[in-house]
Motif scaffolding. Structure first.
Motif, PDB file in Angstrom:
ATOM      1  N   GLN A 163       1.467   8.668  -5.369  1.00  0.00           N
ATOM      2  CA  GLN A 163       2.501  10.425  -5.276  1.00  0.00           C
ATOM      3  C   GLN A 163       2.835  10.759  -5.924  1.00  0.00           C
ATOM      4  OE1 GLN A 163       0.646  11.915  -3.156  1.00  0.00           O
ATOM      5  NE2 GLN A 163       1.771  13.879  -3.898  1.00  0.00           N
ATOM      6  N   ASP A 192       0.828   4.292  -2.433  1.00  0.00           N
ATOM      7  CA  ASP A 192       0.648   5.568  -2.515  1.00  0.00           C
ATOM      8  C   ASP A 192       1.906   6.312  -2.939  1.00  0.00           C
ATOM      9  OD1 ASP A 192      -1.751   4.520  -1.436  1.00  0.00           O
ATOM     10  OD2 ASP A 192      -0.989   4.669   0.550  1.00  0.00           O
ATOM     11  N   LYS A 242       0.518  -0.671   0.335  1.00  0.00           N
ATOM     12  CA  LYS A 242      -0.113   0.347  -0.170  1.00  0.00           C
ATOM     13  C   LYS A 242       0.860   1.421   0.167  1.00  0.00           C
ATOM     14  CE  LYS A 242      -3.476   2.019   2.465  1.00  0.00           C
ATOM     15  NZ  LYS A 242      -3.099   3.573   2.848  1.00  0.00           N
ATOM     16  N   GLU A 243       2.008   1.479   1.156  1.00  0.00           N
ATOM     17  CA  GLU A 243       2.614   2.446   1.253  1.00  0.00           C
ATOM     18  C   GLU A 243       3.730   2.274  -0.239  1.00  0.00           C
ATOM     19  OE1 GLU A 243       5.493   1.493   3.545  1.00  0.00           O
ATOM     20  OE2 GLU A 243       4.246   2.408   5.544  1.00  0.00           O
TER      21      GLU A 243
END
Length: 274
Positions: free
Chosen positions: A174, A170, A166-167
């Motif tokens: 981003q 993300d 998920k990081e």
């Protein structure tokens, strides 16, 4: 030896002996019939009131408490027999202590009691059976705990992986967003620069056109001024000068028309171009 026994009998109250024998008989009958409350009362009478501290009486008292599910009194009474000089009695007491601690889910403690019971009496089959049973239970429990730990660790690892994914997602999103914003900014800057360049070119063009116009106007004014001055030098009136210019213009038009007719006249056949 006979003399010693006779001396001891001499000091024993015959009435008390009768009470002991009667209580012992009643306790055994009650226990055999399953009346464990009466049996416990009679064995307690023997141990406390009549002072019979025999290991057998204490063991039967403990068994009566055990059958009544009186865990506290049963455990305390069995515990008093753990120091018996009779290994057989110690083995039974340890076996029963193992059963009680097993009921309390104190498996390690129960296993130790069964182990000690076997040491004191290797023929104690109940202790052996319970020892193997508890040993297997502990092994299964440790196996389950290990499996649960592995499962928990796997879940933790999976959660960590999901979190990392998920990081990463993300971060990637981003980064893509930042790249797109940068690209949009660069495009905006490019368009702004192109607009500024276009405006600058348009402005320079207008300035050049204005300068050319001003230059032409200046040249025109200069020519008109020169013509006016020339006419003044020739002492010709402005009206007469206009008439002269008009006549010259007419002559120029006639000349051009005549040349045009000559240029369009067809050639004679058979003659060369020259």
């Amino acid at each position: 030896m006979k003399l010693l026994i006779l001396l001891l009998l001499a000091f024993i109250d015959p009435g008390k002996i009768g009470k002991i024998n009667e209580a012992r008989s009643e306790a055994k009958k009650a226990f055999d019939k399953g009346d464990y409350a009466t049996a416990a009362a009679k064995y307690k009478l023997l141990a406390d009131s009549l002072g019979v501290r025999e290991d057998a009486v204490l063991m039967d008292l403990a068994h009566s408490y055990f059958q009544l599910n009186d865990t506290v009194n049963a455990q305390n009474t069995y515990a008093s027999l753990l120091r018996s000089s009779d290994k057989g009695m110690r083995s039974i007491a340890q076996q029963q202590m193992g059963v009680l601690t097993n009921r309390q889910k104190k498996y390690e403690e129960a296993l130790n009691y069964f182990k000690e019971a076997l040491k004191n009496d290797p023929s104690n089959d109940d202790a052996r059976y319970n020892y193997e049973l508890i040993k297997k239970k502990l092994e299964d429990q440790k196996k389950q705990e290990q499996q649960q730990q592995n499962k928990d660790q796997k879940q933790q690892d999976q959660k960590k992986d999901n979190k990392d994914q998920k990081e990463n997602k993300d971060n990637k999103d981003q980064q893509n967003k930042d790249d797109q914003q940068k690209k949009d900014q660069e495009q905006q800057q490019k368009e702004q620069q192109e607009k500024q360049n276009k405006e600058k070119q348009e402005k320079e063009k207008q300035q050049k056109e204005q300068q050319d116009k001003e230059k032409q106007d200046k040249e025109k004014d200069k020519k008109e001024q020169q013509s006016s001055e020339k006419l003044k030098d020739m002492k010709i009136s402005e009206e007469k000068a206009k008439m002269v210019l008009e006549a010259m213009k007419n002559q120029e038009v006639q000349y051009l028309q005549q040349n045009k007719r000559k240029a369009t006249k067809p050639r004679s056949k058979g003659k060369p171009d020259w």
